[in-house]
Design a protein around this motif. Sequence first.
Motif, short mmCIF file in Angstrom:
data_model
loop_
_atom_site.label_atom_id
_atom_site.label_comp_id
_atom_site.label_asym_id
_atom_site.label_seq_id
_atom_site.Cartn_x
_atom_site.Cartn_y
_atom_site.Cartn_z
N ALA A 647 0.81 -1.22 0.00
CA ALA A 647 0.00 0.00 0.00
C ALA A 647 0.84 1.27 0.00
CB ALA A 647 -0.93 -0.01 1.21
N SER A 648 2.04 1.23 0.59
CA SER A 648 2.88 2.43 0.67
C SER A 648 4.22 2.16 -0.01
CB SER A 648 3.13 2.82 2.13
OG SER A 648 4.11 3.82 2.23
N GLU A 649 4.76 3.17 -0.66
CA GLU A 649 6.08 3.05 -1.27
C GLU A 649 7.16 3.65 -0.38
OE1 GLU A 649 6.16 4.57 -5.23
OE2 GLU A 649 4.37 3.47 -5.86
N GLY A 650 6.83 4.07 0.82
CA GLY A 650 7.79 4.68 1.73
C GLY A 650 8.90 3.70 2.10
N SER A 651 10.16 4.19 2.05
CA SER A 651 11.30 3.29 2.30
C SER A 651 11.51 2.99 3.78
CB SER A 651 12.58 3.89 1.71
OG SER A 651 12.85 5.15 2.29
N GLY A 652 10.75 3.63 4.65
CA GLY A 652 10.85 3.32 6.06
C GLY A 652 9.86 2.26 6.52
N ARG A 653 8.93 1.83 5.65
CA ARG A 653 7.88 0.87 6.01
C ARG A 653 8.42 -0.54 5.88
NH1 ARG A 653 2.66 3.14 5.38
NH2 ARG A 653 1.87 1.04 5.83
N VAL A 654 9.16 -0.98 6.91
CA VAL A 654 9.82 -2.28 6.87
C VAL A 654 8.82 -3.43 6.84
CG1 VAL A 654 10.04 -2.48 9.37
CG2 VAL A 654 11.70 -3.61 7.88
N SER A 655 7.58 -3.19 7.33
CA SER A 655 6.58 -4.26 7.32
C SER A 655 6.25 -4.70 5.90
CB SER A 655 5.31 -3.81 8.04
OG SER A 655 4.72 -2.70 7.36
N GLY A 656 6.44 -3.79 4.93
CA GLY A 656 6.17 -4.13 3.55
C GLY A 656 7.11 -5.21 3.02
N LEU A 657 8.33 -5.29 3.56
CA LEU A 657 9.25 -6.34 3.14
C LEU A 657 8.77 -7.70 3.61
CD1 LEU A 657 12.68 -4.59 3.85
CD2 LEU A 657 11.72 -5.14 1.60
N SER A 658 8.24 -7.74 4.82
CA SER A 658 7.71 -9.00 5.34
C SER A 658 6.46 -9.43 4.59
CB SER A 658 7.41 -8.85 6.84
OG SER A 658 6.82 -10.01 7.35
N TRP A 659 5.64 -8.45 4.21
CA TRP A 659 4.40 -8.73 3.47
C TRP A 659 4.71 -9.24 2.07
CZ3 TRP A 659 2.80 -6.43 -1.10
CH2 TRP A 659 1.46 -6.62 -1.47
N ALA A 660 5.77 -8.75 1.47
CA ALA A 660 6.06 -9.04 0.06
C ALA A 660 6.75 -10.39 -0.10
CB ALA A 660 6.94 -7.94 -0.53
N THR A 661 6.64 -10.95 -1.30
CA THR A 661 7.40 -12.14 -1.68
C THR A 661 8.37 -11.83 -2.82
OG1 THR A 661 5.67 -12.83 -3.25
CG2 THR A 661 5.54 -13.69 -1.00
N GLY A 662 8.43 -10.56 -3.22
CA GLY A 662 9.34 -10.17 -4.29
C GLY A 662 9.18 -8.71 -4.62
N LEU A 663 9.74 -8.32 -5.75
CA LEU A 663 9.73 -6.93 -6.19
C LEU A 663 9.19 -6.84 -7.61
CD1 LEU A 663 13.34 -5.92 -5.04
CD2 LEU A 663 11.21 -5.43 -3.81
N VAL A 664 8.42 -5.77 -7.88
CA VAL A 664 8.09 -5.40 -9.25
C VAL A 664 9.14 -4.40 -9.70
CG1 VAL A 664 6.51 -4.06 -10.69
CG2 VAL A 664 5.62 -5.87 -9.23
N GLU A 665 9.73 -4.64 -10.86
CA GLU A 665 10.76 -3.76 -11.39
C GLU A 665 10.17 -2.95 -12.56
OE1 GLU A 665 15.35 -4.49 -12.47
OE2 GLU A 665 13.94 -5.45 -13.86
#
Length: 689
Positions: A647-665
Amino acid sequence: MVDWSGGNDRGAKPVKDAIWACLATKGIAEAPVYLRNRQLAEDWIIQTLSRLQAEGRRVLVGFDLCFAYPTGFATQLIGSEDTLALWDWFAARVTDTPDSNNRFDLAGEINAQFPGVGPFWFNGLKRDIDHLPRKGNARRDHGLPEKRAADIAVPGSFSPWQLAGAGAVGGQVIMGLPMLARLRQRFAGTLRVWPFEAPDAQIVLAETYFSTLRELVAADPHPIRDASQVSLYARAFSNMSPDALAVLMDIPATPEGWVLGAGKADALRAALAPTPPPLKNDCFAMPQGAHWTPVDEALAHLQSHLHCVTGTDDIAVGDAAGRVLARDATAQRAHPPAPNSAVDGYGFAGPAPEGLNSLPLVIGRSAAGAPFEGTVPKGQAIRILTGANLPTGVDTVVLQEDVTVDAGVVSFYGPLKKGANARDAGEDMQAGQTVLTKGRKITPADVGMLAAAGIGAVTVRNRLRVGVLSTGDELRDPGDTATDGQIYDANRPMLAALFDQAGYDVIDLGRAPDNRAVLRDMLDTGAARCDVIIASGGASAGDEDHMSALLANTGSFALWRIAMKPGRPLALGVWDGTPVFGLPGNPVAAMVCALIFAHPALRVMAGSTWSEPVRYMLPAGFSKSKKEGRREYLRARITDGKVETFASEGSGRVSGLSWATGLVELSDPAQTIQKGDLVPFLSFKSFDA
C-alpha cells in the motif's frame, strides 16, 4: 613431480605403487600420468623436459626418491662423499629391463664391501643372495647410520637400506639413481641438482617426500593415492612464489642432501590455498561526469571490476552443499560403470520376435552388488534384478510382470526390441568427463551426482566472510530500552540473515555511533576479520555521514547516486584492502540495494558467477504512473495469479518487506501501468545469493 618405483612392469591398467608423474604450472595441474615401467618413465621425463626447455620454461623436477645415502656409504664405495659421482657408479652397475633388474644382487655385492652384515636388507627373490639378509634385525656392525638427517626430519620416512616391503624406498633408490645420472648427462649445462649444486639453471632436480600432507592426499578425489600425491605436490610447488621457494632451498649443502619441503608442511598448504589478489583501490570509480548513475550501468561496472577474493579448501563431497566449486569436478569412473538392468526381470540377448518366446533359464541370477560372473548362452535367459550388471551374453531385459516361469523356462510375448529395459555403461556420465565446472554453487542434487561419479572430495572456495555493520547514534539493539527519539536497528539483523541464508560466513561487527574515531576502529577490526563489509547508514554526504567521510580519505571512495527508488546513495570504497558497501539507512532501501547490487557482487567475490534474478512477466493487479529517469522497485506479491503491490512506497515501512514475496521492477522510461498489463516480477527466492 615424479613418484618412482623399483618394481617390474605393472601392466597397461593404472595401478598403485607404480610410477606416476604430474606436470603443473602456476598451481594448475594436468592429469596425472601413469607410467608402467622405468624405461617408459625415463623417456617421458626426457621428452617433457626437452619440450619445456625449448619453450624457455624453468622447471623444478621433484622425485619421491632419496638422492643420497647416510654419511660414509659413498666413501666406502668410491673413496669420497661425492654424491653425484656415486650416481654414476650406480649407473655403470645397474641392469634393468621392464621385467627384471639386479637390485637385490647388487645390494648383496655392496654389502660384501662393508664389515659385519648389511647395511642393505630384504631379499625379494626366492633364491638366497650372498651377503643380503632377509630381515633387518640380522644386520650388525656395518658401521653406517640407519637414516640421514633429512630422513629424521620427515616423520614416517623409511631407511634407504630396506629394499622392499610396505613403504620401503631402498629398491627405488637403487633403480632411480642411474636414471638421475643419465638426466644430468642428457641435459648437461642446463640442469642442476639441489642442494648439491646451486639451483640457478633452467632445470633443477630436487628430492621431495610425498607423504608430508597425508590429510590432503586422503581428501583428493583420485582413487589412486600415488596419482593424488604427484598432483597435489605439483600444484603446491608450482604455485609457490620465487621468494617462498628460495626459503625452502636456503639450506647448506651436505653430502647427505635434503628433502625439499621437509618440516615446511605449512608452506606447502599455503601454496595449495592461495589468497587471491585484493581489489584495486579504483575498482568502484565511475567515469567522470556521471551524476545520476543508471542501475544497469552500475551493475555493469561492478561485474567488470570485481573478482574472487577467497582462498580454497579441499573437503569431502558430503560436506560440499552450499559451497562454491573452485576446480572443475571430473568423474572418476563412468556412471553406470557397467551395463545394467533398469527393472526386475529376465535378461537375454535381444531382440525378441513377435509372438510367444520361451527361453530356458541358466542357474543363478545377477543382483546389484552381486553380478553373475558367467556367460549366458544365446537362446537362454537369466534372472536379473534392478541395477544389476548385465552378464556377458545379455543386452535386453523383459519385465517380470510380463513373464511366466515354469519348470526352469521363462515365457513372454514379443516383440521386444534389443536393449529394452537396459542401461548402457556411462550413459549418464563418462569417466574423465567434467560434471561440474568451477564457480558453481553446489546443490544437494550436485552432491548426489558427484558421489555417483566416484568423487570423494572437491576443491571449494572458502566461505566469503561478510561483515555487517550499522551506523547511527539513534540506533538501539532490539530488546533494549529506547526513547521516542531512538529506533531499533532492523538493518543489521535483516542483512545478516540475508547473507547467512546465502551461505556466507556472517560476522556481526555491531553498530557504530556517530563518532568518526570509533567507526575507524570498527572498520579496522572488520577489515582484519572479513572479506567484505556491508554497512548501512552514513552513506550520503551529510554532516553525520561518517562512513562516506572515512572512505573518502582512503583514495578509493566512490559515492554513487543511483537513479533508482528506493535506495539512491551507495557509498563504496576499499578499507585496508577490504571492500566496503555503504547502503542507505532506511530498511527498505537497504534491502533493495542489497538484493540488486550486493547480491551479484558478493557472488563474484565468493568465487561464483555473476547472476541476476529471474524476471517473470505477470499481469499487474495494480495501476501506477511513473516519471522518466529512474528505475523503481515496488514491494509486491502474487495473489490469484496477479501481482499486487504494498500500500505504501515509503522506504521506512519495513513491514512491507515481510508482506512481500518479491519486487516489481519498473524500467527507467516514463510509463503508465494499467491492471492486467504484464510487469516483471522478481521473486525474493530468485536472488540465489
